[in-house]
Design a protein around this motif. Structure first.
Motif, PDB file in Angstrom:
ATOM      1  N   MET A 382     -22.861  17.484 -24.721  1.00  0.00           N
ATOM      2  CA  MET A 382     -24.289  17.731 -24.907  1.00  0.00           C
ATOM      3  C   MET A 382     -24.562  19.241 -24.938  1.00  0.00           C
ATOM      4  SD  MET A 382     -27.377  16.124 -24.964  1.00  0.00           S
ATOM      5  CE  MET A 382     -27.625  14.726 -23.874  1.00  0.00           C
ATOM      6  N   PRO A 392     -30.053  17.430 -29.752  1.00  0.00           N
ATOM      7  CA  PRO A 392     -29.710  16.032 -29.464  1.00  0.00           C
ATOM      8  C   PRO A 392     -30.826  15.111 -29.955  1.00  0.00           C
ATOM      9  CG  PRO A 392     -29.405  17.419 -27.519  1.00  0.00           C
ATOM     10  CD  PRO A 392     -30.122  18.259 -28.529  1.00  0.00           C
ATOM     11  N   THR A 396     -28.214  10.303 -29.274  1.00  0.00           N
ATOM     12  CA  THR A 396     -27.469  11.075 -28.272  1.00  0.00           C
ATOM     13  C   THR A 396     -27.915  10.698 -26.865  1.00  0.00           C
ATOM     14  OG1 THR A 396     -27.663  12.903 -29.865  1.00  0.00           O
ATOM     15  CG2 THR A 396     -26.631  13.393 -27.756  1.00  0.00           C
ATOM     16  N   TYR A 397     -29.218  10.758 -26.656  1.00  0.00           N
ATOM     17  CA  TYR A 397     -29.751  10.431 -25.328  1.00  0.00           C
ATOM     18  C   TYR A 397     -29.526   8.960 -24.980  1.00  0.00           C
ATOM     19  CZ  TYR A 397     -32.056  15.007 -25.023  1.00  0.00           C
ATOM     20  OH  TYR A 397     -32.311  16.353 -24.940  1.00  0.00           O
TER      21      TYR A 397
END
Length: 872
Positions: A382, A392, A396-397
């Motif tokens: 990250m 992001p 991604t999260y």
């Protein structure tokens, strides 16, 4: 102001739609104003772009009342078309209907119908298509070939292939002939739903209409045949294509390779790929970057990493063939196969070669790390994303949040939510569902209800998945009736059926009339039916099954497996096989769960021959048995006394890489001890320790069985080994051992055990002293008897209970959080020597199942399962 000037003024103010609308109304209402109709398309586009629907309705009413009627009709039609093309279908249809009422004598043009048909099909509004078609027939408007093409395309997209074919056959009755596009649409429709043979029949019909199939039609059919596994038919089509004067192009070959790779037939795809590379003299097209990427993806998905790596190296030699997509495919392949280090090197190599990873590249790596529990490394990635100038995204999260939820780290998962919102990236329903599922799983019901409330407050779409998570959570927390109530309510009120669980009161958020209404699906019914069966409410489960069928939800193998399992568990084998027959009639394939349930049921009836038949069927079907399968067979063999056959079963398990667990060995050890074959039981005990590790459960089982079987010396050795490892003694019959040693006049050994337990700091039942104290007294050893009696009174005065049997050292270890045993079976079998050790031990046992001493056993750190109940 002339019409040109009005249009120019509107265009000039197009960025201020409200001002443009006021200007239009003022000019339109002026008595000196010439016709405003030529400016209608301009103001309509401005209003539609700004989504000013009330003003558009006002414009529509204005046109309906204006003169001349012919001019206003043209403007009204133009407005309907613009609304439809802009996605405002409901408004377009409402206006179209009012135009039909206002001007009944003026028939709409087929062009208007075509536009509306096209927009409806694009939006998937089959209800509008049907109404429109009936209106066209009523108005006696003759369709064009283009009209039929649109309708056939729409029917094919909906899977209504028979209706599409009927419409195709009626074209000539309506004075229209199909063209090349008509045939292409119908062929694509058949192929899309796995009916390539019917599509092939259309090739002959094309010739009847004097059309030659083009490459698109051929490529569609070839791809479909490959997908269906009919590679010979695909090859014939390639030859037929050449006969029709069409040379197969790279798209033809890519279609074949893509379909073969998707079907897992990578070797056939590889052969075609090789031919393309070397057979230029045959006129075969050279592979392009798409071809290489298809092969790379195919190799990676099949785990053929060496072949994939060789392909990557050849692609890298030709820089034009290795692009960002290629690297992403390679990264995904490596991570799917657990090659984290190699994936990290590829990511670095990309940067060194000037190929900047995109957010998708990083997300692939993030996903691989999170699935392997390497959350700190994922956090580092990250950081790389941000430092490389990328942001992001939701994926991604979501990946990181899912990783924390898998580990049960809900505090960290919640922090991810806050972090992403701080960075301007807002969670979606999928993310909320992940967190919601984890909260239910961890038993945090109040937090789950609070999250549901927040989802409603923030406007997140509560979908069927959300409802299923809640229903599943309620079932697992013992609130089955509430879960059934919600599932029933979903048919009427959609997500509002959650009621106070989500603070979504029916009067406020009822989605019963929404096009995306939350209704129960197959998963919903699977959850409810399974929970009812587990609760012993089989009649209600059957009613739910019938209800599901009545709602046109076709059951899959999961639903059938639920009933098969419950019938087998209850010993109703004939009922289970009736369900199986119905399952096969509906085209559902038997799964591993199906076979495990049937083997369990047959085992309860001691039908070993039938079990072996099912095992052969599994092998033929390519279904690999798991530990539960083998445990069910072992259980059956042990109950029927066929203990010698268990040797080959255990051997097969290890050979096939199936991990024997605690339950596997528990059944075997108990069975051999019951048969008084303690030598074999001790051999199995040693194998269990080498494979599963030194578990308290193994020691207590072996000790108790030896003790009950009168094998005092061997039992004492096992017990002393357990003491050496500071095991919890709650499951050990140590009081019986002490008593029997005293009865056998082995006072010194009994006393030795007591002193060893005291020395190691164990707090145990004071009654254990009595046999030794009594025996010492009888022999006249008063001093020793008094010492032990004093120790017994001291222990009794401490109020120590018999079930709190552990040494102080153990307490210390637990307080420090140190695990006793670190490895598990998975680690052992993946070591170079793991399966070899297990196999050698098994081979030694099979040569004679000879008895061995347990006094030399050494610690072997392993922690696979802690309780018998965990073993499948």
């Amino acid at each position: 102001m002339g019409r040109t000037k009005l249009t120019q003024a509107l265009l000039k103010n197009s960025n201020n739609p409200k001002l443009a609308w006021q200007l239009f109304k003022r000019i339109q209402s002026s008595p000196t104003n010439p016709s405003f109709l030529p400016s209608v398309p301009t103001i309509a586009r401005i209003l539609i772009s700004a989504k000013m629907l009330p003003e558009i309705d006002h414009l529509h009413r204005l046109l309906l009342s204006s003169q001349p009627q012919q001019g206003s009709l043209s403007s009204l039609v133009s407005l309907v078309k613009l609304l439809a093309k802009s996605g405002f279908l409901d408004n377009a249809f409402s206006q179209f209907q009012s135009v039909r009422v206002k001007f009944p004598q003026n028939l709409p043009s087929i062009c208007l119908y075509n536009v509306l048909f096209e927009c409806c099909i694009k939006e998937g509004r089959s209800d509008h298509v049907l109404w429109l078609y009936k209106d066209m027939v009523t108005a006696s408007v003759s369709p064009q070939t283009y009209t039929f093409n649109l309708l056939i395309c729409g029917l094919c997209d909906l899977g209504h292939l028979e209706e599409a074919r009927e419409l195709f056959d009626k074209m000539s009755e309506k004075g229209c002939l199909p063209n090349e596009f008509t045939f292409g649409i119908l062929v694509r429709g058949y192929c899309r739903f796995g009916l390539a043979d019917k599509g092939l029949e259309l090739l002959d019909e094309m010739k009847r209409f004097r059309f030659l199939p083009n490459r698109v039609v051929y490529n569609t059919l070839i791809s479909s045949f490959c997908k269906e596994g009919k590679t010979d038919d695909a090859e014939k089509l390639v030859e037929r294509m050449r006969e029709d004067g069409l040379l197969p192009d790279v798209v033809t070959f890519n279609s074949r390779i893509s379909a073969l790779c998707r079907a897992g037939k990578i070797l056939e795809a590889s052969r075609i790929f090789r031919d393309m590379q070397i057979d230029e003299e045959l006129g075969l097209p050279q592979p392009n970057v798409i071809t290489y990427n298809l092969m790379l993806e195919g190799f990676s998905k099949q785990g053929m990493l060496q072949e994939a790596k060789t392909l990557v190296e050849s692609m890298e030699k030709n820089g034009d063939l290795m692009n960002l997509e290629s690297y992403n495919i390679w990264l995904l392949g490596l991570l799917r196969n657990g090659k984290l280090v190699e994936a990290h090197l590829v990511l670095k190599d990309m940067v060194n070669k000037g190929v900047a990873p995109n957010i998708y590249s990083y997300n692939i790596v993030m996903d691989g790390l999170c699935k392997n529990g390497m959350l700190s490394d994922a956090r580092m990635v990250m950081g790389f994303i941000i430092s490389s100038g990328l942001s992001p995204d939701t994926v991604t999260y979501s990946t990181l949040l899912h990783g924390y939820c898998r580990k049960g780290k809900l505090y960290e998962a919640n922090n991810i939510l806050h972090e992403m919102m701080r960075n301007g990236c807002f969670p979606n329903t999928y993310m909320c569902n992940i967190l919601l599922h984890s909260l239910w799983k961890e038993g945090k019901i109040s937090e789950a209800e609070e999250l549901l409330q927040k989802m409603n407050e923030k406007g997140y779409g509560v979908d069927t998945v959300t409802c299923n998570i809640v229903i599943d959570g309620l079932c697992k927390s013992g609130k089955l009736d509430k879960a059934v109530e919600i599932a029933n309510g979903m048919w009427t009120h959609g997500s509002a059926a959650l009621g106070s669980l989500g603070n979504s009161f029916i009067g406020l958020v009822d989605d019963a009339h929404s096009s995306k209404r939350c209704v129960p699906d197959l998963v919903t019914y699977s959850i409810i039916i399974s929970a009812l069966c587990k609760a012993g409410r089989l009649d209600e489960a059957k009613k739910k099954f019938k209800e599901m069928m009545g709602k046109d939800l076709q059951p899959d193998s999961v639903v059938f497996d639920i009933f098969i399992h419950i019938f087998c568990k209850e010993g109703k084998i004939s009922s289970a096989f009736r369900v199986l027959k119905d399952m096969e009639k509906r085209g559902c394939n038997k799964s591993l769960q199906t076979y495990n349930s049937l083997i369990l049921g047959l085992g309860s009836k001691n039908q070993i021959f039938e079990i072996y038949g099912l095992m052969d069927e599994m092998r033929e079907g390519g279904i690999t048995p798991n530990v539960s399968t083998y445990n069910n067979i072992i259980s059956c063999l042990c109950k029927s006394g066929k203990l010698q056959d268990t040797s080959s079963i255990l051997d097969e398990m290890v050979q096939k890489g199936v991990n024997p667990n605690i339950s596997s060995f528990k059944m075997l050890i108990e069975a051999f001890c019951k048969a008084c074959d303690f030598g074999v039981a001790q051999e199995l005990f040693e194998i269990a320790l080498s494979i599963c590790g030194h578990k308290e459960a193994f020691y207590s089982l072996m000790f108790n069985q030896l003790l009950v079987g009168g094998q005092l010396s061997e039992a004492k050795l096992v017990f002393e080994a357990a003491l050496d490892r500071s095991f919890y003694l709650g499951g050990f019959l140590y009081k019986d051992l002490i008593e029997k040693l005293c009865q056998d006049e082995k006072l010194e050994e009994a006393s030795e055990i007591l002193h060893k337990m005291i020395k190691r700091g164990y707090k145990f039942d004071p009654a254990s002293f009595m046999p030794v104290v009594d025996e010492l007294g009888k022999r006249g050893h008063k001093h020793e008897a008094d010492e032990l009696a004093e120790k017994m009174m001291e222990m009794a005065s401490d109020g120590r209970e018999g079930d709190k049997i552990y040494p102080n050292a153990r307490e210390s270890i637990r307080r420090k959080g140190t695990k006793v045993g670190a490895d598990d079976w998975h680690t052992i079998v993946h070591r170079d020597d793991g399966s070899g050790i297990a196999l050698k031990a098994l081979k030694r046992v099979q040569k004679g199942w000879g008895q061995r001493s347990v006094s030399h056993l050494q610690p072997h750190k392993n922690e696979f399962l802690d309780h018998w109940e965990s073993g499948g």
